[in-house]
Enzyme design. Structure first.
Site, PDB file in Angstrom:
ATOM      1  N   HIS A 236      35.539  35.709  29.688  1.00  0.00           N
ATOM      2  CA  HIS A 236      35.213  36.145  31.163  1.00  0.00           C
ATOM      3  C   HIS A 236      36.176  37.313  31.584  1.00  0.00           C
ATOM      4  CE1 HIS A 236      35.597  35.369  35.523  1.00  0.00           C
ATOM      5  NE2 HIS A 236      34.540  34.439  35.377  1.00  0.00           N
ATOM      6  N   ARG A 256      33.712  38.541  43.244  1.00  0.00           N
ATOM      7  CA  ARG A 256      33.032  39.610  43.180  1.00  0.00           C
ATOM      8  C   ARG A 256      31.750  39.198  44.046  1.00  0.00           C
ATOM      9  NH1 ARG A 256      32.210  39.837  37.349  1.00  0.00           N
ATOM     10  NH2 ARG A 256      33.609  38.025  37.015  1.00  0.00           N
TER      11      ARG A 256
END
Lengths: 624, 249
Positions: A236, A256
């Site tokens: 990740h 994000r």
């Protein structure tokens, strides 16, 4: 004979995260006797850590979304190595599985007109993730847990399964022990569902907890099942990097999705510098358009921060390697900047990302509403796992099923965020359904007392081992002259830590043949050391003993990852090789399978991918 | 790096004592890190329950210097300088070993609370409509990570050991989440008063003070439930209404 208690079930489910709970609910809804075994307390499994959301084309935010778009997104994200049938079933069934959770009491965030709200996530064309702030996994596991306990499922908390027992090739039961008291348990079962999650603990920097030692992978492998796509480990892109004691803890992609941006030490949004060809049409090439997308614009294209995880992770590694990293060896993830755009930004951030706000406030002393976070890649998920039939989730061992992270097929070379929670629900349900059917169609099998005795003896070996003793049977005799074998008793924590360093450094985000061959040698040496593991104390809640037993599983999955990664001489999705940096079209047509050979050694097979039917090819063509 | 002394409870149901360990503490470490370091260096069989190490699963509950805390969220630099740190198991539950307690009672209690029962779907496609404003209240309760620190600190359980007639703050929060769920049609008020002991709570708010998820347990969950009990069970007109309502269904 060892002492043990016997528990008779129709279906035994190993693992109580989302997939295990969903399988157990499905199996018990038909009235079958269902046992559920988990290493932790109920409700603590890794599903609880999932933050961003569950992917399902509900179409509540953008009505253009449907299963076909979700299917095409999943296949593209997986670089076309996914089982197209699993990807199809997943995309078609996920919406019903999510709505079902609402009927069982889950409370998702809402749209203005009162429906389930969906958010943007990497690789998904439309807002598709049903969510509850950034604690979606908690909502899911609690909903399943609370629904399940009223259905008569027998839950064995803090228990470990150490072996699957077979009768003439099919599943007969499982042997394990309770971690609190160390007492042995024999589970008789006509069918078993493995739902044990991932393998993150094979790496040093990971978002996974101690539980994720590849138990299901190793149990299936030892029982003779195939593992597939093991070279594909998802790193990740955003884990915490500081302080050191929390390095690896996940920072949700939701940051994000809500407008957070990645910057290097020069303040540059480096994700604009490298947008892969396959995503160019869907990716914004300027900052204002990216922002518009995160705010729900239907015409804007997504910002490059929301490209697939494999790509974002590699870009971050590049920035760090080339000297443009943050002070503690990461890059900056900035959500605070949205105050330039939103009047009540601080409150908005705390509302949309409450657990991120607390995590940084309490663990790093940083207020994310004013200060950028420092983040770097962390081992998060394994796309590979036990091969299963797409419809039934049965492995190659009759009566043995697998679902969720420990199974493979849906995610191919790279998993899209949000697709794991939907994976758990869709295939957990299917595994439960087909396991009950198998149990109904096949009578009970008999368990060989000799098998039980052997497993019990193996489990207790770490207590018995003395310097120079052979704790694991005759297998060591041939290595008697080996210097490593003649050494002192070994500490299980130290071997685990050495294995983690090997995997992190040699089979990590950027791989080479030389490194990986060295890793395989290291793993062999670690296996020999593991034979000499010695633990103190008694069997009650003894972490040293538990770690010693977990080692066997970690070594199997580590070897599987390394062997599969050596075999795939190309770069694709989560698997990046510096010595073969490009994709190889021929390798895009096959999966790598590993299994235990007749001589006990790991075999590697290259298996061609079945041709996709025209109807699905057409869907992909239409969504290009 | 600086050395810090820890007094850690070692023992089981038959008894035990504090054992003293010294270990090096570096920047950013939490109490759970220190316990793990002690485990790796000098007490490999020290029993400690943990899981996510990020404050999300609620496994590593214990008492640090007498205060119920998640060990993974208790930073060492918040501990008083130069003084030993005392780590011991929760007191409201039977001890298994060292820092690990038997919390299975909590799981049994939850089974006794009536499950969610939704109204019929609002739309033809089988879905419901709820406004964000209406779910905000319930979402606060659903943040609970089941660490049971509220149960540990509650004097009804801790001092008076009324585990048979009192479900504790955690399950009042659970009951409130169900009772205030916009879709739920079940009625749990009578049991809250009769068998689940909501009357024992005298609103000292100790539970709210220790909640790592900052759920305002007393004000938002327990007091509104107490009000429902009073309104539903002791208001004569509502009681009458209740009798009729029950006959109808």
């Amino acid at each position: 004979m060892p002492e043990y208690r016997t528990y008779p079930y129709d279906v035994l489910v190993v693992g109580a995260g989302g997939a295990g709970l969903r399988a157990a609910i499905e199996a018990s809804s038909s009235g079958a006797r269902v046992g559920l075994v988990c290493k932790s307390l109920l409700g603590k499994a890794h599903t609880v850590m999932a933050e961003g959301g569950v992917a399902a084309s509900l179409g509540t935010v953008n009505a253009d979304d449907n299963w076909e778009v979700h299917f095409a997104d999943t296949m593209r994200g997986g670089q076309y190595l996914s089982s197209w049938r699993m990807a199809e079933l997943h995309a078609r069934e996920a919406p019903d599985r999510v709505r079902e959770l609402e009927a069982w009491g889950a409370v998702f965030d809402r749209t203005g007109d009162g429906r389930i709200l969906q958010r943007n996530f990497g690789g998904h064309r439309y807002p598709r993730l049903a969510h509850v702030g950034d604690r979606t996994g908690l909502e899911m596991i609690r909903t399943l847990q609370d629904h399940g306990v009223h259905q008569g499922i027998d839950v064995h908390m803090e228990c470990t399964v150490v072996s699957i027992l077979k009768d003439d090739g099919r599943v007969a039961g499982a042997f394990g022990f309770d971690r609190q008291r160390g007492r042995f348990m024999l589970f008789e079962a006509r069918a078993i569902v493995l739902a044990t999650g991932g393998i993150g603990r094979a790496y040093r920097v990971t978002s996974n907890s101690w539980e994720y030692t590849g138990d299901g992978h190793a149990l299936a492998y030892e029982a003779g099942a195939d593992l597939m796509d093991m070279e594909f480990v998802q790193f990740h892109p955003t884990g915490m990097v500081w302080p050191p004691s929390v390095a690896g803890i996940l920072v949700t992609e939701g940051v994000r999705g809500e407008g957070g941006v990645l910057r290097n030490s020069e303040g540059r949004r480096f994700m604009f510098d490298d947008i892969p060809e396959a995503y160019r049409n869907q990716t914004a090439d300027n900052e204002p358009e990216g922002w518009e997308y995160t705010q729900g614009s239907r015409t804007a294209r997504r910002p490059p921060e929301l490209l697939t995880r494999d790509h974002v992770a590699r870009c971050i590694v590049r920035e760090i390697k080339e000297g443009r990293g943050s002070p503690h060896g990461g890059v900056f993830l900035d959500i605070a900047w949205i105050k330039e755009k939103l009047p009540n930004a601080a409150e908005h951030i705390r509302r949309k990302l409450p657990s991120m706000y607390h995590q940084f406030k309490e663990l790093a002393g940083i207020d994310i509403t004013t200060t950028p976070m420092e983040v770097g890649p962390t081992t998060h998920y394994v796309m590979g796992g036990v091969w299963v039939d797409p419809e039934s989730q049965m492995t190659t061992v009759p009566g043995l099923f697998a679902a969720g992270e420990c199974a493979t097929g849906l995610h191919g070379a790279n998993r899209l965020g949000g697709n794991s929670l939907s994976d758990l629900l869709v295939f957990g349900k299917r595994a439960g359904e087909f396991a009950v059917r198998f149990a109904g169609e096949n009578g009970s099998a008999s368990i060989d007392p000799g098998d039980v005795e052997a497993v019990a003896a193996h489990s207790l070996a770490p207590f018995d081992a003395r310097d120079g003793d052979d704790a694991h049977g005759a297998g060591d005799a041939e290595n008697a002259g080996d210097a490593e074998n003649a050494g002192d008793a070994e500490n299980p924590y130290r071997i685990q830590s050495d294995l983690q360093s090997t995997m992190q450094e040699r089979v990590g985000i950027v791989r080479t043949e030389t490194d990986m061959l060295q890793a395989l040698d290291d793993i062999e040496a670690l296996k020999r050391r593991a034979h000499r593991v010695r633990v103190d104390g008694n069997r009650e809640y003894n972490s040293g003993w538990h770690t010693a037993l977990d080692l066997d599983n970690l070594l199997v999955v580590s070897e599987a990852v390394a062997r599969a990664a050596v075999a795939r001489k190309e770069s694709r999705g989560g698997h990046f090789r510096e010595d073969y940096p490009d994709k190889d079209a021929a390798l895009g047509q096959l999966n790598i399978v590993v299994r235990k050979g007749p001589d006990g050694a790991m075999q590697v097979e290259r298996r061609p991918i079945a041709e996709m039917p025209d109807r699905l090819k057409q869907v992909i063509e239409e969504q290009r | 790096m600086k050395p810090v002394t820890f007094n850690v409870w070692r023992g089981d149901a038959d008894g035990g004592a504090f054992a003293t360990y010294e270990t090096e503490i570096s920047e950013g470490m939490v109490v759970l890190d220190a316990v793990h370091r002690i485990q790796a260096e000098s007490a490999p069989d020290l029993a400690v329950r943990w899981n996510c190490k990020a404050g999300k699963c609620g496994s590593c509950s214990a008492e640090v210097n007498g205060a119920p805390r998640l060990m993974c969220m208790t930073r060492m630099d918040d501990m008083p300088d130069g003084e030993p740190v005392r780590v011991e198991p929760m007191k409201s539950f039977p001890l298994i070993r060292d820092l690990v307690t038997d919390v299975s009672w909590n799981f049994e209690v939850k089974k006794k609370i009536r499950p969610f029962k939704p109204r019929p779907p609002d739309a033809d496609d089988g879905t419901w409509r709820m406004s964000q404003d209406d779910v905000d209240r319930v979402q606060e309760f659903r943040k609970c990570i089941e660490c049971y620190l509220c149960q540990d600190v509650c004097h009804v359980l801790r001092e008076h050991q009324l585990h048979d007639g009192f479900i504790g703050p955690r399950f009042f929060v659970h009951a409130a989440a169900l009772e205030m769920h916009p879709l739920d049609t079940e009625d749990r008020v009578e049991e809250l008063a009769a068998t689940q002991g909501i009357g024992y709570c005298n609103i000292t708010k100790c539970c709210t003070a220790v909640c790592p998820e900052h759920i305002t347990i007393t004000d938002n969950a327990i007091i509104p439930l107490k009000e429902r009990v009073v309104d539903d069970l002791y208001d004569p007109i509502r009681r009458l209404f209740r009798v009729f309502r029950r006959k109808r269904t």
